[in-house]
Design a protein around this motif. Structure first.
Motif, PDB file in Angstrom:
ATOM      1  N   ILE A 202       0.845  -1.202   0.000  1.00 35.56           N
ATOM      2  CA  ILE A 202       0.000   0.000   0.000  1.00 35.56           C
ATOM      3  C   ILE A 202       0.879   1.251   0.000  1.00 35.56           C
ATOM      4  CG2 ILE A 202      -0.219   0.018   2.547  1.00 35.56           C
ATOM      5  CD1 ILE A 202      -3.099   1.136   2.144  1.00 35.56           C
ATOM      6  N   TYR A 203       0.436   2.261  -0.741  1.00 38.51           N
ATOM      7  CA  TYR A 203       1.065   3.584  -0.737  1.00 38.51           C
ATOM      8  C   TYR A 203      -0.028   4.552  -0.329  1.00 38.51           C
ATOM      9  CZ  TYR A 203       4.451   1.168  -3.725  1.00 38.51           C
ATOM     10  OH  TYR A 203       5.364   0.270  -4.239  1.00 38.51           O
ATOM     11  N   TRP A 204       0.042   5.079   0.864  1.00 40.16           N
ATOM     12  CA  TRP A 204      -1.032   5.918   1.416  1.00 40.16           C
ATOM     13  C   TRP A 204      -0.542   7.355   1.577  1.00 40.16           C
ATOM     14  CZ3 TRP A 204      -1.258   8.486   6.231  1.00 40.16           C
ATOM     15  CH2 TRP A 204      -2.530   8.933   6.625  1.00 40.16           C
ATOM     16  N   GLY A 205      -1.427   8.303   1.325  1.00 35.54           N
ATOM     17  CA  GLY A 205      -1.057   9.710   1.527  1.00 35.54           C
ATOM     18  C   GLY A 205      -2.259  10.529   1.950  1.00 35.54           C
ATOM     19  N   ALA A 206      -2.030  11.417   2.923  1.00 37.45           N
ATOM     20  CA  ALA A 206      -3.099  12.320   3.358  1.00 37.45           C
ATOM     21  C   ALA A 206      -2.628  13.768   3.197  1.00 37.45           C
ATOM     22  CB  ALA A 206      -3.454  12.049   4.815  1.00 37.45           C
ATOM     23  N   TYR A 207      -3.572  14.658   2.981  1.00 33.98           N
ATOM     24  CA  TYR A 207      -3.280  16.099   2.810  1.00 33.98           C
ATOM     25  C   TYR A 207      -2.153  16.293   1.783  1.00 33.98           C
ATOM     26  CZ  TYR A 207      -5.323  15.922   7.543  1.00 33.98           C
ATOM     27  OH  TYR A 207      -6.099  15.663   8.654  1.00 33.98           O
ATOM     28  N   LEU A 208      -2.181  15.508   0.726  1.00 34.42           N
ATOM     29  CA  LEU A 208      -1.101  15.558  -0.266  1.00 34.42           C
ATOM     30  C   LEU A 208      -0.909  16.982  -0.783  1.00 34.42           C
ATOM     31  CD1 LEU A 208      -2.225  12.333  -2.095  1.00 34.42           C
ATOM     32  CD2 LEU A 208       0.043  12.623  -1.069  1.00 34.42           C
ATOM     33  N   GLY A 209       0.312  17.365  -0.932  1.00 35.98           N
ATOM     34  CA  GLY A 209       0.621  18.686  -1.502  1.00 35.98           C
ATOM     35  C   GLY A 209       0.530  19.827  -0.506  1.00 35.98           C
ATOM     36  N   THR A 210       0.039  19.553   0.708  1.00 36.11           N
ATOM     37  CA  THR A 210      -0.096  20.638   1.694  1.00 36.11           C
ATOM     38  C   THR A 210       1.018  20.514   2.741  1.00 36.11           C
ATOM     39  OG1 THR A 210      -1.422  19.449   3.330  1.00 36.11           O
ATOM     40  CG2 THR A 210      -2.615  20.384   1.454  1.00 36.11           C
ATOM     41  N   ASP A 211       1.089  21.498   3.626  1.00 41.47           N
ATOM     42  CA  ASP A 211       2.111  21.457   4.680  1.00 41.47           C
ATOM     43  C   ASP A 211       1.859  20.304   5.651  1.00 41.47           C
ATOM     44  OD1 ASP A 211       3.239  23.666   3.571  1.00 41.47           O
ATOM     45  OD2 ASP A 211       2.308  25.085   4.972  1.00 41.47           O
ATOM     46  N   SER A 212       0.622  19.811   5.690  1.00 43.51           N
ATOM     47  CA  SER A 212       0.301  18.723   6.624  1.00 43.51           C
ATOM     48  C   SER A 212       0.468  17.341   5.998  1.00 43.51           C
ATOM     49  CB  SER A 212      -1.159  18.844   7.087  1.00 43.51           C
ATOM     50  OG  SER A 212      -1.472  20.141   7.444  1.00 43.51           O
ATOM     51  N   GLU A 213       1.013  17.281   4.807  1.00 45.43           N
ATOM     52  CA  GLU A 213       1.104  15.997   4.089  1.00 45.43           C
ATOM     53  C   GLU A 213       1.720  14.881   4.948  1.00 45.43           C
ATOM     54  OE1 GLU A 213       2.418  15.620  -0.280  1.00 45.43           O
ATOM     55  OE2 GLU A 213       4.175  14.982   0.840  1.00 45.43           O
ATOM     56  N   VAL A 214       1.121  13.688   4.886  1.00 43.80           N
ATOM     57  CA  VAL A 214       1.673  12.505   5.556  1.00 43.80           C
ATOM     58  C   VAL A 214       1.684  11.365   4.543  1.00 43.80           C
ATOM     59  CG1 VAL A 214       1.663  11.334   7.794  1.00 43.80           C
ATOM     60  CG2 VAL A 214      -0.102  13.030   7.307  1.00 43.80           C
ATOM     61  N   LEU A 215       2.785  10.643   4.508  1.00 48.94           N
ATOM     62  CA  LEU A 215       2.915   9.506   3.586  1.00 48.94           C
ATOM     63  C   LEU A 215       3.315   8.261   4.376  1.00 48.94           C
ATOM     64  CD1 LEU A 215       5.214  11.216   0.896  1.00 48.94           C
ATOM     65  CD2 LEU A 215       2.741  10.889   0.705  1.00 48.94           C
ATOM     66  N   VAL A 216       2.707   7.136   4.034  1.00 51.58           N
ATOM     67  CA  VAL A 216       3.134   5.845   4.609  1.00 51.58           C
ATOM     68  C   VAL A 216       3.065   4.829   3.481  1.00 51.58           C
ATOM     69  CG1 VAL A 216       2.631   4.001   6.284  1.00 51.58           C
ATOM     70  CG2 VAL A 216       2.171   6.380   6.919  1.00 51.58           C
ATOM     71  N   SER A 217       4.082   3.976   3.400  1.00 50.00           N
ATOM     72  CA  SER A 217       4.002   2.885   2.419  1.00 50.00           C
ATOM     73  C   SER A 217       4.594   1.632   3.038  1.00 50.00           C
ATOM     74  CB  SER A 217       4.756   3.251   1.134  1.00 50.00           C
ATOM     75  OG  SER A 217       6.125   3.415   1.417  1.00 50.00           O
ATOM     76  N   GLY A 218       4.203   0.493   2.494  1.00 44.86           N
ATOM     77  CA  GLY A 218       4.761  -0.759   2.996  1.00 44.86           C
ATOM     78  C   GLY A 218       3.803  -1.904   2.768  1.00 44.86           C
ATOM     79  N   ARG A 219       4.150  -3.036   3.367  1.00 41.66           N
ATOM     80  CA  ARG A 219       3.302  -4.222   3.278  1.00 41.66           C
ATOM     81  C   ARG A 219       2.062  -3.941   4.134  1.00 41.66           C
ATOM     82  NH1 ARG A 219       6.728  -8.929   2.353  1.00 41.66           N
ATOM     83  NH2 ARG A 219       5.307 -10.309   1.263  1.00 41.66           N
ATOM     84  N   LEU A 220       0.898  -4.125   3.545  1.00 46.43           N
ATOM     85  CA  LEU A 220      -0.346  -3.762   4.243  1.00 46.43           C
ATOM     86  C   LEU A 220      -0.409  -4.358   5.654  1.00 46.43           C
ATOM     87  CD1 LEU A 220      -3.071  -2.296   4.128  1.00 46.43           C
ATOM     88  CD2 LEU A 220      -4.050  -4.383   3.168  1.00 46.43           C
ATOM     89  N   SER A 221      -0.035  -5.646   5.769  1.00 46.99           N
ATOM     90  CA  SER A 221      -0.133  -6.304   7.086  1.00 46.99           C
ATOM     91  C   SER A 221       0.756  -5.609   8.123  1.00 46.99           C
ATOM     92  CB  SER A 221       0.251  -7.781   6.957  1.00 46.99           C
ATOM     93  OG  SER A 221       1.544  -7.875   6.389  1.00 46.99           O
ATOM     94  N   GLU A 222       1.800  -4.926   7.645  1.00 49.56           N
ATOM     95  CA  GLU A 222       2.735  -4.281   8.588  1.00 49.56           C
ATOM     96  C   GLU A 222       2.396  -2.822   8.866  1.00 49.56           C
ATOM     97  OE1 GLU A 222       6.505  -4.998   6.678  1.00 49.56           O
ATOM     98  OE2 GLU A 222       6.320  -7.174   6.980  1.00 49.56           O
ATOM     99  N   VAL A 223       1.678  -2.167   7.950  1.00 49.97           N
ATOM    100  CA  VAL A 223       1.457  -0.714   8.142  1.00 49.97           C
ATOM    101  C   VAL A 223      -0.013  -0.318   8.330  1.00 49.97           C
ATOM    102  CG1 VAL A 223       3.579  -0.061   6.887  1.00 49.97           C
ATOM    103  CG2 VAL A 223       1.416  -0.240   5.634  1.00 49.97           C
ATOM    104  N   ALA A 224      -0.918  -1.280   8.211  1.00 43.62           N
ATOM    105  CA  ALA A 224      -2.349  -0.927   8.281  1.00 43.62           C
ATOM    106  C   ALA A 224      -2.703  -0.245   9.604  1.00 43.62           C
ATOM    107  CB  ALA A 224      -3.210  -2.179   8.086  1.00 43.62           C
ATOM    108  N   ASP A 225      -2.194  -0.785  10.726  1.00 46.95           N
ATOM    109  CA  ASP A 225      -2.526  -0.196  12.036  1.00 46.95           C
ATOM    110  C   ASP A 225      -1.916   1.199  12.172  1.00 46.95           C
ATOM    111  OD1 ASP A 225      -3.940  -2.428  12.636  1.00 46.95           O
ATOM    112  OD2 ASP A 225      -2.406  -3.320  13.929  1.00 46.95           O
ATOM    113  N   GLU A 226      -0.695   1.333  11.645  1.00 43.98           N
ATOM    114  CA  GLU A 226      -0.021   2.639  11.709  1.00 43.98           C
ATOM    115  C   GLU A 226      -0.815   3.687  10.916  1.00 43.98           C
ATOM    116  OE1 GLU A 226       3.876   2.487   9.926  1.00 43.98           O
ATOM    117  OE2 GLU A 226       4.129   4.670  10.042  1.00 43.98           O
TER     118      GLU A 226
END
Ligand SMILES: C[S@@+](CC[C@H](N)C(=O)[O-])C[C@H]1O[C@@H](n2cnc3c(N)ncnc32)[C@H](O)[C@@H]1O
Length: 252
Positions: A202-226
């Motif tokens: 999974i490649y996840w991103g919130a508030y993309l392009g803004t100062d609050s942008e957050v990105l997380v990527s990885g194996r879903l089973s390992e990053v879903a809770d995060e």
């Protein structure tokens, strides 16, 4: 003749505006700015900010437009959305009739790209088809959250020779489509990814392009809770969240 420009302003970063969008901004006399919910202030600031930054000499004005709320209790999703759009259409038609002079140009500043999960085009097309008053309209494309997501994670959306499906959290919650390759998910308030069984990247991103942008990527089973925890924390802090993700099965 009245003119309407539906301008994609990109998904979050004012630098995403294209030169075509900037030229279009400089033709507009009146911008209709949505007044909606918790994300209202941040999104309105971005819209008024791009006008302040990119409009050089043109005199323009803003008219706030109330956005009707979608009914929360419904049995038929499509009928519920159609009813909501009909309410918005009444508002837009009134604004165009009452707030736009005969030879003026109106601008709708659409988040991301107007062709992706946005109702403005459908609504303006309906008003145009009813022909209660004459106007012409054009669409200026923008950088969508999908492109921003791929760029920020530095990944191609598709694998070689494969397809990309763009869908919603609601559809994904109905089950991962077995023959789908790469899937881009938007509008996922339910975090449908948490319920997927299987081995995914999974490649996840919130508030993309803004100062609050957050990105997380990885194996879903390992990053879903995060992702779920980060999402909850930011949503709580800001009062709203916009997030998207690309997900695909890990090749054996
Ligand atoms: C109503 S749709 C609008 C999509 C928009 N027309 C586009 O082209 O990106 C709203 C959804 O787009 C996604 N989205 C829009 N802006 C985003 C951003 N800056 N970061 C992450 N996702 C975003 C989210 O999935 C959000 O729920």
């Amino acid at each position: 003749m009245r003119r309407v420009l539906i301008i994609g302003i990109g998904a979050g970063n004012p630098d995403y505006l294209t030169i075509q969008a900037i030229d279009a901004l400089n033709k507009v006399d009146v911008f209709f700015i949505p007044d909606k919910g918790a994300e209202k202030a941040a999104l309105r600031d971005l819209r008024t900010g791009v006008c302040a930054r990119f409009i050089k000499e043109k005199v323009y004005r803003f008219v706030e437009m109330a956005v009707p709320q979608r009914a929360e209790n419904f049995s038929d999703y499509k009928a519920n959305v159609a009813e909501w759009h009909a309410d918005i259409e009444v508002n837009y038609a009134r604004l165009l009739r009452e707030e736009l002079g005969e030879d003026e140009c109106a601008g709708f500043l659409v988040w991301g790209d107007p062709s992706i999960y946005d109702s403005t085009l459908r609504i303006i097309e309906n008003i145009h088809a009813k022909a209660e008053f004459a106007f012409e309209y054009d669409v200026i494309p923008g950088i969508s959250a999908i492109q921003a997501l791929a760029a920020r994670h530095r990944v191609p959306l598709n694998r070689i020779g494969e397809s990309i499906l763009i869908t919603t959290g609601r559809k994904l919650a109905g089950g991962y489509l077995e023959d789908a390759d790469s899937v881009v998910v938007m509008l996922d308030g339910e975090q449908a990814f948490k319920k997927l069984a299987g081995d995914f990247q999974i490649y996840w991103g919130a508030y993309l392009g803004t100062d609050s942008e957050v990105l997380v990527s990885g194996r879903l089973s390992e990053v879903a809770d995060e992702i779920a925890a980060i999402r909850a924390e930011h949503r709580q802090r800001n009062g709203w969240i916009m997030d998207s993700y690309l997900i695909r099965k890990i090749e054996k």
